[in-house]
Design a protein around this motif. Structure first.
Motif, short mmCIF file in Angstrom:
data_model
loop_
_atom_site.label_atom_id
_atom_site.label_comp_id
_atom_site.label_asym_id
_atom_site.label_seq_id
_atom_site.Cartn_x
_atom_site.Cartn_y
_atom_site.Cartn_z
N SER A 291 0.81 -1.25 -0.03
CA SER A 291 0.03 -0.20 0.04
C SER A 291 0.83 1.08 -0.17
O SER A 291 2.00 1.24 0.18
N TRP B 266 1.06 3.33 2.24
CA TRP B 266 1.85 3.46 3.65
C TRP B 266 3.02 2.72 3.66
O TRP B 266 3.97 3.28 4.17
N HIS B 267 2.93 1.58 3.18
CA HIS B 267 4.14 0.84 3.25
C HIS B 267 5.41 1.33 2.36
O HIS B 267 6.55 1.27 2.71
N LEU C 57 5.60 4.55 1.78
CA LEU C 57 6.03 5.68 2.39
C LEU C 57 7.22 5.37 3.53
O LEU C 57 8.12 6.16 3.86
N ILE C 58 6.85 4.26 4.42
CA ILE C 58 7.60 3.93 5.41
C ILE C 58 9.14 3.51 5.07
O ILE C 58 10.09 3.82 5.32
#
Length: 66
Positions: free
Chosen positions: A5, A7-8, A10-11
């Protein structure tokens, strides 16, 4: 389950920026860590080597002819 996703991504991007980007703060820390390990290994190898003993010259007795 196998897709990433936003978020993954971005991290992962933030982690990559912290590790490889910036002004080299992390690389400075790792360089200091490596210097510490090298000095520790040098200290251990110095203990293994025997210390040179000081040799005192032996005085020779001379016989005088009188």
């Amino acid at each position: 389950m196998g897709s990433l996703s936003i978020w993954h991504l971005l991290i992962v991007g933030v982690i990559v920026l912290v590790l490889f980007g910036g002004k080299g703060k992390l690389s400075d820390i790792m360089g200091d860590f490596a210097k510490g390990i090298k000095s520790f290994k040098k200290g251990l190898s110095d203990e293994d080597q025997p210390k040179p003993t000081e040799v005192k010259p032996v005085e020779q007795k001379t016989e005088s002819k009188e």
